[in-house]
Design an enzyme around this catalytic site. Structure first.
Site: not given
Ligand code: ACO
Length: 437
Positions: A307, A268, A363
């Site tokens: 996201h 987050h 971010d």
């Molecule tokens: N890098 C690489 N792969 C990713 C990323 C990433 N940053 N984010 C998601 N994916 C992939 C996942 O591995 C998944 O792949 P799969 O379908 O092969 O399993 C797919 O994309 C879907 O991702 P989920 O994890 O199911 O998406 P979710 O909606 O649950 O998570 C989140 C969203 C937590 C923001 C995620 O994208 C992440 O961890 N990002 C990096 C951390 C980040 O930048 N967080 C800040 C968010 S903005 C905020 O809160 C202010």
């Protein structure tokens, strides 16, 4: 006109049901009537991580994640970032309308006159170790304010709530600045009521021996814009925590502390700190392709990418990129920008990221600006928590005034043992899983 109902045929019993559809949503409680017999509890929905569940009705923030749209109370984020001050936007988020000149003057005046911390709270902060993480200090100190304002427990008294809203919006920059000064071993600087919200924050962060702090207008405006962009974001992880904790009628200080704790996680608000660590690890532009290959092979994530809601460019990231240029014109370019731009360029053209609709989020670029402004990465999430306090308070207030409000209490699907008899200690054998602990 098509009926606003959903027909459900339960093939277990061949019974037919009709449930109302309102705003594209069915009520989970309407499913409870669907039973296999009188002993059946009734149908529930299962939705870990709330992937497809609306937990409330809200009139604060609108996001269209597919189109990359963000609006506070109907106003596009781009217009607010260009034309408003942060406190003007804070008023809009909390009260629902943009303030008149008089309303804005009163609002700014109230917040400005609630920026001081009680001296005992200041001493509480002094007790942290010199290397304490600023976010841990921030969360604990906000929670500690609950002991200074016990009357804040009266959460159903509107006037009392108003006072806590002034106090919280007024005091979070002071707490944040003190955590920063503490980590440097510098004396704390008291608020200056002649300055604007962001100028005063800069004063408390950076004033040394000069009698009056003179904020650079380009930097204070950039900070104000960053605050506007971070002020609310509908039912994100921390807003959900704010509503859940607040639903037990806990006071706003401990509720905000809980929301800030949720914000601190790397998935987050803690992501901005992780982005800088990642850029450090990559080190130079030519190492970006190898890093991306590593992420695609399943080793770590591209921090600041992806996201839950946005499946398009996060509109805040676009404005932040613009604000970064304004900051760099004063501070000089942060060399990390080159690596970040290359990461974005390659990721946006790569099948892995395109297929999953992974774009830079808020971010991704914020940390690069914060670093150019002189902050250490550990401070980044605290800088996020200051403006988000406004969103948490608006969500809290809306929740308390919702006629459907009840304590937040999800159901579960129990997967543990059925009933079994107690075993005296001398007859218990070592369990394989426990032995490995
Ligand atoms: N890098 C690489 N792969 C990713 C990323 C990433 N940053 N984010 C998601 N994916 C992939 C996942 O591995 C998944 O792949 P799969 O379908 O092969 O399993 C797919 O994309 C879907 O991702 P989920 O994890 O199911 O998406 P979710 O909606 O649950 O998570 C989140 C969203 C937590 C923001 C995620 O994208 C992440 O961890 N990002 C990096 C951390 C980040 O930048 N967080 C800040 C968010 S903005 C905020 O809160 C202010």
């Amino acid at each position: 006109m098509a009926k606003e109902t959903l027909r459900i045929l339960d093939e277990r019993t061949n019974a037919d049901y009709s449930v109302s559809v309102n705003k594209g949503t069915v009520r989970a409680m309407d499913l409870r009537q669907i039973k296999t017999g009188p002993e059946d509890f009734g149908l529930m929905t299962y939705d870990p991580a709330f992937m497809n569940t609306a937990s409330c009705q809200s009139a604060i923030t609108f996001i269209d994640g597919d189109k990359g749209i963000l609006r506070y109370r109907g106003y596009p984020i781009e217009q607010l970032a260009e034309k408003c001050t942060f406190l003007e936007v804070a008023y809009l988020i909390v009260y629902g309308e943009l303030p008149s000149e008089q309303e804005l003057r009163n609002w700014v005046n109230e917040i400005t006159h609630h920026t001081m911390l009680h001296e005992t709270t200041k001493r509480f902060l002094e007790g942290f170790r010199y290397d304490a993480h600023p976010m841990g200090m921030f969360i604990s100190t906000v929670a500690a304010l609950s002991t200074v304002y016990p009357e804040s427990r009266n959460v159903h008294d509107r006037e009392m709530r108003k006072l806590q809203i002034y106090r919280l919006i007024g005091k979070v920059p002071t707490i944040a600045a003190y955590t920063y000064r503490h980590s440097l071993g510098f004396p704390y600087v008291y608020p200056d009521n002649d300055l604007s919200y962001s100028e005063n924050f800069m004063n408390m962060l950076w004033r040394m021996t000069e009698p009056k702090y003179d904020a650079n207008p380009a930097l204070s405006r950039a900070l104000d814009i960053l605050f506007i962009l971070h002020a609310d974001h509908e039912q994100n992880c921390s807003a959900n925590v704010m509503r859940a904790v607040g639903s037990s009628q806990a006071d706003p200080y401990v509720s905000i502390a809980a929301a800030a704790a949720a914000l601190s996680g790397p998935l987050h608000g803690g992501a901005n700190e992780e982005v800088l660590k990642m850029l450090d690890e990559i080190g130079s532009k030519d190492r970006v392709p190898a890093y991306i290959d590593q992420v695609k092979a399943g080793h770590g994530k591209l921090m600041g990418f992806g996201h839950r809601i946005y499946k398009n460019y996060d509109p805040r990231a676009r404005i932040i990129k613009w604000a970064a240029d304004q900051v760099f014109a004063t501070t000089g370019k942060n060399p990390k920008l080159e690596i970040a731009l290359e990461l974005e360029r390659i990721a946006l053209g790569d099948e892995y990221f395109v297929k999953r609709k992974l774009y830079p989020n808020v971010d991704f670029y914020s940390g690069i600006i914060y670093q150019a402004l002189g902050f250490k990465p550990e401070m980044f999430t605290v800088l996020f928590a200051i403006p988000r306090t406004v969103g948490w308070l608006a969500q809290w207030q809306e929740m308390l005034e919702d006629p459907e409000r009840k304590i937040a209490r999800p159901r579960q699907i129990y997967t543990g043992y059925g009933e079994r008899n107690f075993v005296p200690i001398e007859k218990r054998t070592v369990q394989k899983s426990a032995a490995g602990q």
